[in-house]
Design a protein around this motif. Structure first.
Motif, PDB file in Angstrom:
ATOM      1  N   MET A 310       1.002  -0.801  -0.542  1.00 43.51           N
ATOM      2  CA  MET A 310      -0.038   0.113  -0.211  1.00 43.51           C
ATOM      3  C   MET A 310       0.610   0.983   0.511  1.00 43.51           C
ATOM      4  SD  MET A 310      -1.090   3.173   2.002  1.00 43.51           S
ATOM      5  CE  MET A 310      -0.969   1.821   3.849  1.00 43.51           C
ATOM      6  N   ILE A 311       1.919   1.173   0.357  1.00 46.74           N
ATOM      7  CA  ILE A 311       2.844   3.034   0.824  1.00 46.74           C
ATOM      8  C   ILE A 311       3.149   2.616  -0.674  1.00 46.74           C
ATOM      9  CG2 ILE A 311       4.633   1.544   1.990  1.00 46.74           C
ATOM     10  CD1 ILE A 311       4.228   4.110   4.266  1.00 46.74           C
ATOM     11  N   ARG A 312       3.509   1.588  -1.123  1.00 47.43           N
ATOM     12  CA  ARG A 312       4.327   2.171  -2.552  1.00 47.43           C
ATOM     13  C   ARG A 312       3.585   2.194  -3.383  1.00 47.43           C
ATOM     14  NH1 ARG A 312       9.372  -1.413  -1.233  1.00 47.43           N
ATOM     15  NH2 ARG A 312      10.459  -0.616   0.118  1.00 47.43           N
ATOM     16  N   LEU A 313       2.374   2.451  -3.318  1.00 45.87           N
ATOM     17  CA  LEU A 313       1.443   2.933  -4.234  1.00 45.87           C
ATOM     18  C   LEU A 313       1.925   4.683  -4.945  1.00 45.87           C
ATOM     19  CD1 LEU A 313      -2.655   1.713  -3.131  1.00 45.87           C
ATOM     20  CD2 LEU A 313      -0.797   0.789  -5.387  1.00 45.87           C
ATOM     21  N   GLY A 314       2.088   3.969  -6.419  1.00 43.67           N
ATOM     22  CA  GLY A 314       2.379   5.339  -6.685  1.00 43.67           C
ATOM     23  C   GLY A 314       4.123   5.414  -7.528  1.00 43.67           C
ATOM     24  N   THR A 315       4.902   4.428  -7.199  1.00 45.28           N
ATOM     25  CA  THR A 315       6.243   4.398  -6.904  1.00 45.28           C
ATOM     26  C   THR A 315       6.186   3.489  -8.301  1.00 45.28           C
ATOM     27  OG1 THR A 315       6.592   2.191  -5.923  1.00 45.28           O
ATOM     28  CG2 THR A 315       6.443   4.372  -4.843  1.00 45.28           C
ATOM     29  N   GLY A 316       7.434   3.861  -9.219  1.00 43.45           N
ATOM     30  CA  GLY A 316       7.331   2.995 -10.381  1.00 43.45           C
ATOM     31  C   GLY A 316       8.284   1.551 -10.110  1.00 43.45           C
ATOM     32  N   GLY A 317       8.023   1.462  -8.792  1.00 42.34           N
ATOM     33  CA  GLY A 317       8.621   0.261  -8.776  1.00 42.34           C
ATOM     34  C   GLY A 317       9.995   0.001  -7.649  1.00 42.34           C
ATOM     35  N   GLY A 318      10.987  -1.275  -7.487  1.00 44.04           N
ATOM     36  CA  GLY A 318      12.301  -0.411  -6.573  1.00 44.04           C
ATOM     37  C   GLY A 318      13.130  -0.125  -6.782  1.00 44.04           C
ATOM     38  N   PHE A 319      13.148   0.029  -7.751  1.00 45.06           N
ATOM     39  CA  PHE A 319      14.841   0.451  -9.132  1.00 45.06           C
ATOM     40  C   PHE A 319      14.315   1.357  -9.489  1.00 45.06           C
ATOM     41  CE2 PHE A 319      14.374  -4.202  -7.171  1.00 45.06           C
ATOM     42  CZ  PHE A 319      15.344  -4.052  -6.846  1.00 45.06           C
ATOM     43  N   GLY A 320      14.996   1.121 -10.751  1.00 42.03           N
ATOM     44  CA  GLY A 320      15.114   1.601 -11.957  1.00 42.03           C
ATOM     45  C   GLY A 320      14.049   2.916 -12.269  1.00 42.03           C
ATOM     46  N   PRO A 321      12.287   3.436 -12.545  1.00 33.44           N
ATOM     47  CA  PRO A 321      11.944   4.061 -12.161  1.00 33.44           C
ATOM     48  C   PRO A 321      11.217   4.429 -11.401  1.00 33.44           C
ATOM     49  CG  PRO A 321      10.592   2.275 -13.112  1.00 33.44           C
ATOM     50  CD  PRO A 321      12.595   1.687 -12.617  1.00 33.44           C
ATOM     51  N   ARG A 422      19.365  11.401  -3.883  1.00 35.06           N
ATOM     52  CA  ARG A 422      20.507  12.111  -5.074  1.00 35.06           C
ATOM     53  C   ARG A 422      21.119  11.162  -5.586  1.00 35.06           C
ATOM     54  NH1 ARG A 422      21.417  17.069  -2.513  1.00 35.06           N
ATOM     55  NH2 ARG A 422      23.775  16.915  -3.762  1.00 35.06           N
ATOM     56  N   ASN A 423      20.706   9.947  -5.136  1.00 34.94           N
ATOM     57  CA  ASN A 423      20.937   8.794  -6.535  1.00 34.94           C
ATOM     58  C   ASN A 423      20.633   8.424  -7.628  1.00 34.94           C
ATOM     59  OD1 ASN A 423      23.591   8.484  -5.036  1.00 34.94           O
ATOM     60  ND2 ASN A 423      22.917   6.269  -4.224  1.00 34.94           N
ATOM     61  N   PHE A 424      19.278   9.054  -7.558  1.00 38.45           N
ATOM     62  CA  PHE A 424      18.457   8.445  -9.053  1.00 38.45           C
ATOM     63  C   PHE A 424      17.839   9.831  -9.797  1.00 38.45           C
ATOM     64  CE2 PHE A 424      16.736   4.788  -6.551  1.00 38.45           C
ATOM     65  CZ  PHE A 424      16.405   3.905  -7.362  1.00 38.45           C
ATOM     66  N   TYR A 425      18.132  10.887  -9.075  1.00 40.64           N
ATOM     67  CA  TYR A 425      18.219  11.902  -9.288  1.00 40.64           C
ATOM     68  C   TYR A 425      19.578  12.175 -10.526  1.00 40.64           C
ATOM     69  CZ  TYR A 425      17.597  17.215 -10.456  1.00 40.64           C
ATOM     70  OH  TYR A 425      17.961  17.830 -11.205  1.00 40.64           O
ATOM     71  N   GLN A 426      20.418  11.787 -10.022  1.00 37.64           N
ATOM     72  CA  GLN A 426      21.748  11.830 -10.241  1.00 37.64           C
ATOM     73  C   GLN A 426      21.483  10.937 -11.937  1.00 37.64           C
ATOM     74  OE1 GLN A 426      24.705  14.159 -10.272  1.00 37.64           O
ATOM     75  NE2 GLN A 426      25.218  13.435 -12.340  1.00 37.64           N
ATOM     76  N   GLU A 427      21.459   9.586 -12.044  1.00 38.01           N
ATOM     77  CA  GLU A 427      20.863   8.981 -12.875  1.00 38.01           C
ATOM     78  C   GLU A 427      20.639   9.490 -13.631  1.00 38.01           C
ATOM     79  OE1 GLU A 427      20.852   3.994 -12.825  1.00 38.01           O
ATOM     80  OE2 GLU A 427      18.903   5.193 -11.067  1.00 38.01           O
ATOM     81  N   ALA A 428      18.886  10.430 -13.689  1.00 30.63           N
ATOM     82  CA  ALA A 428      18.065  11.004 -14.660  1.00 30.63           C
ATOM     83  C   ALA A 428      19.323  11.740 -15.244  1.00 30.63           C
ATOM     84  CB  ALA A 428      17.230  11.519 -13.846  1.00 30.63           C
ATOM     85  N   VAL A 429      19.813  12.331 -14.350  1.00 28.41           N
ATOM     86  CA  VAL A 429      20.684  13.709 -15.100  1.00 28.41           C
ATOM     87  C   VAL A 429      21.533  12.945 -16.266  1.00 28.41           C
ATOM     88  CG1 VAL A 429      22.380  15.399 -15.020  1.00 28.41           C
ATOM     89  CG2 VAL A 429      20.923  15.477 -13.164  1.00 28.41           C
ATOM     90  N   ASP A 430      22.579  11.807 -15.641  1.00 27.68           N
ATOM     91  CA  ASP A 430      23.143  11.326 -16.317  1.00 27.68           C
ATOM     92  C   ASP A 430      22.763  10.279 -17.868  1.00 27.68           C
ATOM     93  OD1 ASP A 430      24.953  12.149 -14.629  1.00 27.68           O
ATOM     94  OD2 ASP A 430      25.363  10.106 -13.321  1.00 27.68           O
ATOM     95  N   SER A 431      21.638  10.183 -18.044  1.00 28.66           N
ATOM     96  CA  SER A 431      20.812   9.504 -18.800  1.00 28.66           C
ATOM     97  C   SER A 431      20.999  10.608 -20.204  1.00 28.66           C
ATOM     98  CB  SER A 431      19.888   8.845 -18.422  1.00 28.66           C
ATOM     99  OG  SER A 431      18.095   9.913 -18.373  1.00 28.66           O
ATOM    100  N   GLY A 432      20.702  12.175 -19.705  1.00 27.02           N
ATOM    101  CA  GLY A 432      20.864  12.349 -20.627  1.00 27.02           C
ATOM    102  C   GLY A 432      19.534  12.628 -20.999  1.00 27.02           C
ATOM    103  N   ASP A 433      18.574  12.671 -20.548  1.00 21.70           N
ATOM    104  CA  ASP A 433      16.923  12.662 -21.091  1.00 21.70           C
ATOM    105  C   ASP A 433      17.026  13.901 -20.113  1.00 21.70           C
ATOM    106  OD1 ASP A 433      14.119  12.285 -21.078  1.00 21.70           O
ATOM    107  OD2 ASP A 433      14.759  10.124 -21.635  1.00 21.70           O
ATOM    108  N   GLU A 434      16.173  15.059 -20.645  1.00 18.05           N
ATOM    109  CA  GLU A 434      15.361  15.960 -19.879  1.00 18.05           C
ATOM    110  C   GLU A 434      14.070  15.463 -19.070  1.00 18.05           C
ATOM    111  OE1 GLU A 434      15.946  19.610 -21.845  1.00 18.05           O
ATOM    112  OE2 GLU A 434      18.035  19.425 -22.320  1.00 18.05           O
ATOM    113  N   GLN A 435      13.288  15.239 -20.406  1.00 18.43           N
ATOM    114  CA  GLN A 435      12.411  14.111 -19.453  1.00 18.43           C
ATOM    115  C   GLN A 435      12.736  13.756 -18.397  1.00 18.43           C
ATOM    116  OE1 GLN A 435       9.173  15.585 -21.013  1.00 18.43           O
ATOM    117  NE2 GLN A 435       8.757  14.464 -18.828  1.00 18.43           N
ATOM    118  N   ARG A 436      13.524  12.767 -18.200  1.00 13.19           N
ATOM    119  CA  ARG A 436      13.555  12.144 -17.205  1.00 13.19           C
ATOM    120  C   ARG A 436      13.790  12.755 -16.035  1.00 13.19           C
ATOM    121  NH1 ARG A 436      17.917   7.475 -17.461  1.00 13.19           N
ATOM    122  NH2 ARG A 436      17.381   6.864 -14.338  1.00 13.19           N
TER     123      ARG A 436
END
Length: 612
Positions: A310-321, A422-436
């Motif tokens: 229940m408390i994880r509803l809204g997340t994209g899973g436990g890993f990448g997304p 911070r790690n998930f945000y940096q991973e998104a930045v490193d992807s080069g995908d601005e929408q991500r």
């Protein structure tokens, strides 16, 4: 009368009558995140003396047991979940003597104290790991999980498996000195202990559990409890994220082949002899039925666990997304609640009730409505009514009782201090995908662990919301502390805090219905109203019923047919036992009650059943 003659079903829990149940089932647990609760030293960091100074506040709220998040010696790579010495206290929090005093002060108020037990991993600074990495022939080498490198077709060194960790990146880090990789499911600073090693397990029991139980603490919240047993063949996980070299692999380390053996041993050797209460953090469960072996009374493993569907509803899973927010419907939310309310029925297992902790955004910001002060207050109260009427042991998180909300949306990533954020945000930045990057930041504003970790809002008229007299605080104080704070709400009978106090008293008064009662979902497809029935069998063999009706929207909604929902007919009378508003008739004479205001919640009972 039909509502009193209803045939009694088998009690939920096979351990017997409610009067013989263990203390922790009807208890209210309160989680303290110590860095952010109360600073007594003006250093901007919460501490144990600060917590002691507010124990009367917790006792007045109705708390029975304090759960103290990690305070052990630590480099703080993951806010104390990287322990370097289990028998010492991180100096900014205080000392071992302070914990002894906290234990005594809790007991003096008829409250108990449990500590956070983190034994899936330690810090790289722990003496055990330092010795383990000192040499391949070290006596403690096998206390952690070491594996040689692999090499790809080009002769390049690669990790032993392709597993992705919880904080982004691979689960393996190369140690140059001994020329092997060590496993860490979380940060590289948090190497996993090897529970396959008998001597390691004995050290865990003796140095981290008996040491504190001998000092008088009453039990433990046990971190990552189903990750101690890994699949020891150490093979690659299937490729489910072609864009990454590391792949999600919880099936390789959750609920492993020896997990129940390990937990039974922990119970037999430590928990049971001390009569210590235990609540485990249980993640990545395939179904509710997989939870039962952990919490079955006859299995003699854990008293209860936190399950996170229940408390994880809204997340994209436990890993990448994970932080790519995924909207969901109220019916999905209700189905998840139902699943983990009813799975123990007919068993000797037990469950927990919670909607906030240190790893998630604030409940009222996620599940309620903070768009206006009126809707914030109404939805915070309805969330409280929902929580106190659910079956299981209730856990509150600090600030939940005053309706603390997420950090302001205009705050930038620089205010997010958590390693995962911070790690998930940096991973998104490193992807080069601005929408991500934009999507990740949007998700962090709703879901990030940081929201629950900002300083407690004690007093709107004091510096730093009364949390600290220092010039700086370790995390920024919420801009809205002048409006949402404990001092403003104390004594205000219309406040969220005073509502929680009344609600907790009601839960204990009618614990047969609300703590132990059977849960039956009603109006399951309704996307605006959350309705369910609670039923109990009394010691005399009678049957009680309560109807919980909540408007989970900002629009006025029709109420349900209360008598019909309660199974009462004709002249049978129904009473409005409790509501989030002060208005409305106490007796229900017609088929329908008045319309539900936005985010209004009510609890109805048949007149005789309540003994009001």
């Amino acid at each position: 009368m039909e509502c009193l003659r209803s045939k009694a079903r088998t009690p939920l829990n096979g351990t017997g009558l409610i009067g013989k149940e263990p203390w922790w089932k009807a208890a209210v647990f309160y989680q303290v995140y110590p860095a952010s609760f109360k600073d007594s030293s003006a250093e901007g960091w919460g501490d144990i003396p600060g917590l002691i100074s507010e124990l009367d506040y917790l006792a007045d709220l109705g708390v029975d047991c304090v759960w103290l998040s990690p305070v052990f010696e630590s480099p703080q790579a993951d806010m104390g979940y990287d322990v370097s010495d289990y028998q010492a206290i991180y100096a900014p929090y205080g000392t071992v003597v302070d914990v002894d005093r906290l234990t005594a002060e809790c007991h003096a108020r008829d409250m108990k104290l449990i500590l956070d037990l983190v034994v899936n991993h330690t810090s790289v600074e722990h003496a055990w790991f330092k010795e383990s990495r000192s040499s391949k022939t070290s006596p403690k080498r096998d206390w952690y999980i070491w594996r040689p490198a692999r090499y790809d077709s080009h002769g390049r060194r690669i990790p032993p498996t392709n597993w992705r960790g919880y904080f982004a990146g691979p689960t393996w880090t190369w140690d140059e000195d001994t020329q092997e990789y060590y496993l860490h499911l979380y940060a590289p600073d948090q190497p996993d202990l090897n529970w396959e090693n008998d001597e390691c397990r004995e050290a865990i029991y003796n140095d981290t559990m008996r040491f504190w139980l001998d000092r008088g603490v009453d039990g433990f919240r046990i971190d990552t409890v189903n990750k101690y047993s890994k699949r020891t063949e150490y093979v690659d996980a299937p490729v489910t994220d072609p864009q990454s070299d590391s792949q999600p692999a919880p099936e390789m380390w959750c609920n492993g082949p020896r997990i129940h053996e390990f937990i039974r041993e922990m119970n037999q050797k430590v928990l049971a002899p001390y009569n210590a209460v235990s609540v485990g953090e249980l993640s990545n469960m395939a179904s509710p039925h997989d939870v039962i072996p952990y919490v079955s009374a006859s299995a003699k493993e854990l008293d209860m666990v936190f399950e996170f569907s229940m408390i994880r509803l809204g997340t994209g899973g436990g890993f990448g997304p994970k932080y790519i927010y995924r909207p969901y419907t109220l019916s999905t939310f209700k189905e998840t609640v139902k699943k983990f309310q009813t799975f123990i029925e007919g068993t000797d297992a037990w469950t927990t009730v919670f909607c906030e902790n240190h790893d998630n955004g604030r409940a009222v910001s996620r599940f309620g409505d903070t768009s206006t002060p009126e809707l914030w207050r109404a939805s915070a109260k309805t969330l409280a009514l929902w929580q106190i009427t659910l079956t299981g042991t209730l856990f509150l998180y600090q600030g939940q009782e005053i309706g603390m909300v997420n950090m302001p949306s205009e705050w930038g990533i620089e205010e997010y201090k958590d390693v995962e954020s911070r790690n998930f945000y940096q991973e998104a930045v490193d992807s080069g995908d601005e929408q991500r990057v934009r999507d990740t930041m949007h998700g962090l504003r709703i879901l990030a662990r940081d929201h629950s970790r900002i300083p407690f809002q004690w007093d709107g008229g004091k510096k730093n919301a009364g949390f600290s007299e220092g010039d700086r605080t370790w995390m920024r104080v919420h801009d809205g502390f002048g409006e949402i704070n404990a001092m403003k709400q104390r004594g205000d009978q219309g406040s969220v805090l005073e509502f929680w106090k009344r609600a907790l008293r009601l839960r204990k008064r009618f614990k047969d219905l609300f703590v132990h009662g059977r849960f039956t979902a009603l109006e399951e497809g309704d996307e605006k109203r959350f309705v369910y029935l609670k039923e109990s069998t009394t010691e005399s063999g009678g049957n009680r019923r309560a109807l919980v009706v909540m408007n989970w929207s900002k629009e006025v909604q029709k109420c349900v047919d209360v008598k019909k929902s309660l199974g009462c007919e004709g002249a049978d009378e129904v009473r409005l036992l409790f509501s989030t508003t002060d208005r409305g008739p106490k007796m229900v004479g017609g088929e329908h009650e008045a319309a539900l205001r936005p985010w209004e919640g009510r609890v109805y009972v048949n007149f005789e059943a309540g003994d009001i």
